[in-house]
Design a protein around this motif. Sequence first.
Motif, PDB file in Angstrom:
ATOM      1  N   ASP A 112      52.320   9.737  -8.869  1.00 22.18           N
ATOM      2  CA  ASP A 112      51.273   8.891  -8.288  1.00 22.18           C
ATOM      3  C   ASP A 112      51.544   8.541  -6.838  1.00 22.18           C
ATOM      4  O   ASP A 112      50.658   8.081  -6.127  1.00 22.18           O
ATOM      5  CB  ASP A 112      51.107   7.627  -9.147  1.00 22.18           C
ATOM      6  CG  ASP A 112      50.419   7.976 -10.463  1.00 22.18           C
ATOM      7  OD1 ASP A 112      49.731   9.021 -10.499  1.00 22.18           O
ATOM      8  OD2 ASP A 112      50.589   7.236 -11.451  1.00 22.18           O
ATOM      9  N   TRP A 118      43.145  12.967  -8.625  1.00 22.58           N
ATOM     10  CA  TRP A 118      42.387  14.088  -9.190  1.00 22.58           C
ATOM     11  C   TRP A 118      41.338  14.509  -8.175  1.00 22.58           C
ATOM     12  O   TRP A 118      40.379  13.796  -7.935  1.00 22.58           O
ATOM     13  CB  TRP A 118      41.714  13.658 -10.498  1.00 22.58           C
ATOM     14  CG  TRP A 118      40.787  14.711 -11.031  1.00 22.58           C
ATOM     15  CD1 TRP A 118      39.447  14.797 -10.813  1.00 22.58           C
ATOM     16  CD2 TRP A 118      41.135  15.822 -11.827  1.00 22.58           C
ATOM     17  NE1 TRP A 118      38.936  15.898 -11.430  1.00 22.58           N
ATOM     18  CE2 TRP A 118      39.963  16.561 -12.073  1.00 22.58           C
ATOM     19  CE3 TRP A 118      42.345  16.299 -12.376  1.00 22.58           C
ATOM     20  CZ2 TRP A 118      39.946  17.723 -12.824  1.00 22.58           C
ATOM     21  CZ3 TRP A 118      42.326  17.443 -13.135  1.00 22.58           C
ATOM     22  CH2 TRP A 118      41.136  18.156 -13.350  1.00 22.58           C
ATOM     23  N   LEU A 172      46.413  19.538 -10.230  1.00 23.87           N
ATOM     24  CA  LEU A 172      46.305  20.045 -11.601  1.00 23.87           C
ATOM     25  C   LEU A 172      45.423  21.286 -11.734  1.00 23.87           C
ATOM     26  O   LEU A 172      45.256  21.811 -12.821  1.00 23.87           O
ATOM     27  CB  LEU A 172      45.757  18.946 -12.514  1.00 23.87           C
ATOM     28  CG  LEU A 172      46.775  17.871 -12.864  1.00 23.87           C
ATOM     29  CD1 LEU A 172      46.107  16.730 -13.611  1.00 23.87           C
ATOM     30  CD2 LEU A 172      47.900  18.469 -13.716  1.00 23.87           C
ATOM     31  N   VAL A 185      40.822   9.008 -10.264  1.00 27.70           N
ATOM     32  CA  VAL A 185      41.696   9.182 -11.429  1.00 27.70           C
ATOM     33  C   VAL A 185      43.067   9.641 -10.943  1.00 27.70           C
ATOM     34  O   VAL A 185      43.172  10.535 -10.096  1.00 27.70           O
ATOM     35  CB  VAL A 185      41.099  10.218 -12.394  1.00 27.70           C
ATOM     36  CG1 VAL A 185      42.046  10.476 -13.543  1.00 27.70           C
ATOM     37  CG2 VAL A 185      39.745   9.746 -12.892  1.00 27.70           C
ATOM     38  N   ASN A 186      44.113   9.015 -11.476  1.00 24.81           N
ATOM     39  CA  ASN A 186      45.466   9.416 -11.078  1.00 24.81           C
ATOM     40  C   ASN A 186      45.838  10.769 -11.682  1.00 24.81           C
ATOM     41  O   ASN A 186      45.473  11.063 -12.814  1.00 24.81           O
ATOM     42  CB  ASN A 186      46.486   8.397 -11.581  1.00 24.81           C
ATOM     43  CG  ASN A 186      46.452   7.168 -10.721  1.00 24.81           C
ATOM     44  OD1 ASN A 186      46.021   7.228  -9.564  1.00 24.81           O
ATOM     45  ND2 ASN A 186      46.876   6.068 -11.290  1.00 24.81           N
ATOM     46  N   THR A 187      46.637  11.551 -10.929  1.00 23.05           N
ATOM     47  CA  THR A 187      47.118  12.824 -11.463  1.00 23.05           C
ATOM     48  C   THR A 187      47.955  12.600 -12.723  1.00 23.05           C
ATOM     49  O   THR A 187      47.901  13.386 -13.658  1.00 23.05           O
ATOM     50  CB  THR A 187      47.941  13.564 -10.406  1.00 23.05           C
ATOM     51  OG1 THR A 187      47.081  13.852  -9.309  1.00 23.05           O
ATOM     52  CG2 THR A 187      48.521  14.851 -10.950  1.00 23.05           C
ATOM     53  N   SER A 188      48.707  11.510 -12.754  1.00 24.73           N
ATOM     54  CA  SER A 188      49.543  11.273 -13.946  1.00 24.73           C
ATOM     55  C   SER A 188      48.667  11.071 -15.176  1.00 24.73           C
ATOM     56  O   SER A 188      48.902  11.696 -16.214  1.00 24.73           O
ATOM     57  CB  SER A 188      50.464  10.082 -13.732  1.00 24.73           C
ATOM     58  OG  SER A 188      49.698   8.944 -13.399  1.00 24.73           O
ATOM     59  N   ALA A 220      37.851  12.103  -5.592  1.00 26.51           N
ATOM     60  CA  ALA A 220      39.072  11.481  -5.090  1.00 26.51           C
ATOM     61  C   ALA A 220      38.776  10.383  -4.066  1.00 26.51           C
ATOM     62  O   ALA A 220      39.534   9.416  -3.936  1.00 26.51           O
ATOM     63  CB  ALA A 220      39.964  12.546  -4.466  1.00 26.51           C
ATOM     64  N   TRP A 257      34.584  13.194 -13.888  1.00 23.97           N
ATOM     65  CA  TRP A 257      35.401  12.121 -13.289  1.00 23.97           C
ATOM     66  C   TRP A 257      34.947  11.850 -11.859  1.00 23.97           C
ATOM     67  O   TRP A 257      34.466  12.760 -11.168  1.00 23.97           O
ATOM     68  CB  TRP A 257      36.882  12.519 -13.289  1.00 23.97           C
ATOM     69  CG  TRP A 257      37.513  12.421 -14.667  1.00 23.97           C
ATOM     70  CD1 TRP A 257      37.005  11.766 -15.744  1.00 23.97           C
ATOM     71  CD2 TRP A 257      38.734  13.021 -15.084  1.00 23.97           C
ATOM     72  NE1 TRP A 257      37.845  11.907 -16.825  1.00 23.97           N
ATOM     73  CE2 TRP A 257      38.925  12.672 -16.450  1.00 23.97           C
ATOM     74  CE3 TRP A 257      39.707  13.797 -14.454  1.00 23.97           C
ATOM     75  CZ2 TRP A 257      40.025  13.075 -17.170  1.00 23.97           C
ATOM     76  CZ3 TRP A 257      40.811  14.188 -15.179  1.00 23.97           C
ATOM     77  CH2 TRP A 257      40.970  13.843 -16.539  1.00 23.97           C
ATOM     78  N   SER A 309      47.040  14.328 -16.120  1.00 25.09           N
ATOM     79  CA  SER A 309      47.994  15.215 -16.807  1.00 25.09           C
ATOM     80  C   SER A 309      48.084  14.843 -18.276  1.00 25.09           C
ATOM     81  O   SER A 309      47.990  15.695 -19.158  1.00 25.09           O
ATOM     82  CB  SER A 309      49.398  15.097 -16.219  1.00 25.09           C
ATOM     83  OG  SER A 309      49.409  15.509 -14.905  1.00 25.09           O
ATOM     84  N   ILE A 310      48.283  13.533 -18.518  1.00 26.57           N
ATOM     85  CA  ILE A 310      48.466  13.110 -19.905  1.00 26.57           C
ATOM     86  C   ILE A 310      47.215  13.449 -20.718  1.00 26.57           C
ATOM     87  O   ILE A 310      47.310  14.004 -21.815  1.00 26.57           O
ATOM     88  CB  ILE A 310      48.777  11.601 -19.966  1.00 26.57           C
ATOM     89  CG1 ILE A 310      50.158  11.373 -19.353  1.00 26.57           C
ATOM     90  CG2 ILE A 310      48.742  11.086 -21.393  1.00 26.57           C
ATOM     91  CD1 ILE A 310      50.487   9.942 -19.056  1.00 26.57           C
ATOM     92  N   ALA A 326      48.440  12.906  -5.691  1.00 24.76           N
ATOM     93  CA  ALA A 326      48.350  11.792  -6.642  1.00 24.76           C
ATOM     94  C   ALA A 326      46.964  11.657  -7.269  1.00 24.76           C
ATOM     95  O   ALA A 326      46.820  11.138  -8.359  1.00 24.76           O
ATOM     96  CB  ALA A 326      48.717  10.491  -5.956  1.00 24.76           C
TER      97      ALA A 326
END
Lengths: 85, 124, 889
Positions: C226, C233, C68, A47-50, A41, A38, A53-54, C231
């Motif tokens: 977000d 990665w 994460l 890429v969003n953390t959300s 940052a 990816w 996560s998904i 927010a």
Amino acid sequence: MTQPKSNNRRSHDRRRRVDAAIVLPLVGAVLVFVPVLWPSADSATPVNTSSASIYLFLVWAAMIFGAVILAYILRPSTSAEPSDD
Amino acid sequence: MARHVLLVEDEANIVEAIRFILLRDGWSVSTHSNGATALDTIRSVKPDVIVLDVMLPNKSGFDILQDLRADPAIGNTPVLMLTARGQKKDRDTAMAFGANHFMTKPFSNSDVIDVITRLCDDPT
Amino acid sequence: MISLDLLIGLSVLYVIFLFVVAFLAERAAQRGRGAWLRSPLIYTLSLSIYCTAWTFYGAVGFAARSGLEFLTIYLGPTGVMIGWWLVLRKLVQIGRAERITSIADLISSRFGKSTLLGGIVTALAVIGTTPYIALQLQSVTLSLEVFNENASANGPASIAFWVAVGLAVFTIIFGTRNLDVNERHSGVVMAIAVEAIVKLVALLAVGAFVVWGVAGGVGNVLNSIDASPIARWEVSNARWLGLTFLSAAAFLCLPRMFQVLVVENSDERHLAVAGWAFPLYLLAMSLFVVPIAVIGLELMPAGSNPDLFVLTIPLAFGQEGLAMFAFLGGFSSATSMVIVAAIALSTMVSNHLVTPIWIRATESGASVSGDIRSVVLLSRRVSIAVVLGLGYLYYWLSGGGTALAAIGLISFTGMAQVLPAMLGGLFWRNATGIGAAFGLLVGFTVWLYSLFLPSFGPDVMLSSDVIENGPWGIGWLRPQALFGVTGLDPVIHAVFWSIALNAFVFVVGSLLTSPTPMERLQMMQYVGVTDLGRQARGRVESGADSEDLLIMAQRILGPEEAQFLFRSAAAGQGLTGYLPEPTAEFLEQLERSLAGSVGSATANAMLTQMLGQSNVSVEDLLAVADETAQIMEYSSQLELQSAELTKTAQQLKDANDKLMQLSHQKDAFLSQISHELRTPMTSIRAFSEILQTAGLSAHDQTRYASIILEESQRLTRLLDDLLDLSVLENGQVQLDLSHVQLGDILNRAVDAADPEGQLKIKRRKSAEDKHLMTDAGRLAQVFINLISNARKYCDGDPKELTIRTRNQGDFVVIDFVDNGTGISRADQSVIFEKFARVSDQQKAGSAGLGLAICKEVMANLGGTVAYLPGQGGAAFRVAVPKEYQATGG
């Protein structure tokens, strides 16, 4: 009644199951290590953390599902393994 | 002088019975019940006849008989063997080892006296 | 405000609850009702000790700091579990086959049962685990402080102290009850399974509350994520790969994980279930971590410790009940980890440090003369106390400062040093013990230097000058930038260099040295060619006396288990009684059982000592056999065929021998019967004839008549016995079943067998309060026989007979042990035969059928009677089923 052919057939099936047992963790590893590719940052399209996560939890769930199937297909042959006792 | 019988037997009641009939018939009697020391007793008592049981504690009657025949000092003593097992094999063994006579229990009292008297008079 | 007393009370109540659970589970297992205790579900839940307080509290803190990245800690083990077929399966198979007790035992055993390697791994484990235990103690203290700042008024150290004491007591009680690993720690495992559920439900409850109670749904949470500081990665690739690898390695190598994964595993097939169920558990544990972290960062005042969000968020919203539940969850995580880690470490310390030293110290014949069992148990108990004491000491010295996650990763890296030796041992034929030892030492040193010592901060263990400029100013030796590798995260840096150098030295060392014969044999057991290896291995059959072996085994395994082992081995060889032939197979089996208690290296040393073979001579012999072994590997087919032929020939010969034996037995039996019948007949006939003649005194008449009577009674008794035996042998016996007390039957038997009290009989009446459903008359007959025998034959002065009773599964076991000289080896095998009489016949006054009848009676009652060697005097053991059950219709 066992046909002479079925012995061959069984060992072939068994080899395929064992192959599946080896392939599953490898595929899992590849999917889990996808984030390495990816963008970082500080790039233009991070890429969003959300979403991350998904993605990761879906991969995880898929691996678990694969392991359930694996447990199912390996169960009879495990117990019939001659080296067990 | 009364002739002497040595009774080698471990069943007390049988000893008593044989002893009784021999004494009544005018014999002098000594008894012994242990297989291991029987030969020593024979050597010191020097009996005219020996009545020997097969099943004795510590040393069997067959072994005693064999050793007895090998000892020149007492080797000629006549021997009557008694056994309760009553197999032909036992009789053959006894005769082969040099018993003069072989009887199976139970026996008739008069037979015992007859045999002992005969052995004493004429061992052959 | 929740008072401190309430929380402490709650914790104490919870611990009592665990005690009860563990106690009940242990009791169920002992009574053989523990089948469900060994289900795959319990196995899976017991694996959850991977999730310690570090997970419960620390994962949220980890996520709050690094997003994460915390998932790596769970994805590694997930990979290991999903790929169970590759590594875990083999590990568990070998663990069971070789009776492995710990990870130190595994490494030691694989490399020729090396005491040195066992010691190295044990030392490494103690050093690596101590900070981790400190971490658990710290988490309990920290979580208490959340509820009450004054919690530390009497010093946080004192709370940690009492937690450590409580855990030590629990672990000693349930962790060292039995010695053999085959009787697994059912109580502990059950308690841990319960804790697994408590912590999972607690974390899910907090998560659900945060998502739906605070944030207002999943959508809002995603938005909050977000908008949060985490927010994006931004996990470094090196850390993502490195930490996943590290956690996978640690999952296999941590002593506590090895304990639950391999040692406590009762069935290889459980892996198939745990292979998906445990990843599912991990997924559930991590599901709410990011939401809790994000909401905490958003709503809690700046500067609050994210490690404690799990507690502080519910408290901030007035959910005191939920907060207390979460506290219990954290408490569970901490306690279960500490308990299992302490058990695993104490096993290692006692088997690989204490016992070898003790055996060496008491050099001559330690295996025979000393009571090893008590030494091992004591050393285990002391080790548990010491391990917890060290953990507490570390906590007290470090003051509990560092962020939780840091200690966890340091500990992981330390234990991961075992990985190369472990994998090499399992899969690489040419791995050698010397290579493994050097690899471990190098990896361990690099870990100490580059991670562990610097972790205390500059100028504590290493001076800041050394950390910044390297020792003696050599930049390439800077602890956190070895060989000029700068800019790498310290943990990843340490993982990379320690594992890489470790593996490199292991491989090179293995290639440069050649394995000892012992190692070669062990290699065959471990690396795939198992069945052949088993044939090639083996001790030289020797003049070892089984009775001596039994005496030693009783000391170590405990009498019950040792007797069971010997008896079943004897049965396997077609013998009755307790003394099998000391064949190579039996000795190997015995060694494995002993290894379960004292570790393989020690068991090997002890047997070698017992058999009077010095290690050198065995190795010499093996060296000679070495080339042969190699050829054998390639001619397996041939080997099997010839083994088959030999076996068939042996069976034929056995059958023939058996027939010959039966024929001889028949002759002997007839001859015996004849003798026994004719002897009384002789007296009867002789005295009858005497009575017929005249001239007897009245006294003689009475006397001879009474002899006739006495001998007729003897004859009758003999005929009765023969008849009884015949009925019993044909199984035509009518049993008169009733509900009875064992004590009553024994009373009856003692009165009948020893009416004049010639024997001093020692009994424990309270233990005899056992309920039986059986034929009381028949059982009494057996007891009377055994007691009469003691009265007649025991040559102790005064004669003593000890009667011991106890439960064993569905059976009641009654031992009759006298203080005489016992029965010689040669006679032990014949006493249960008909007409067997050991001592002189006069004293006996019976035909020698007594024990033969006993044996048949017990067979009819569904039990057994056997001679019990190695008890001092003559000893007989009667085992009778509590409930008679008809067999075969």
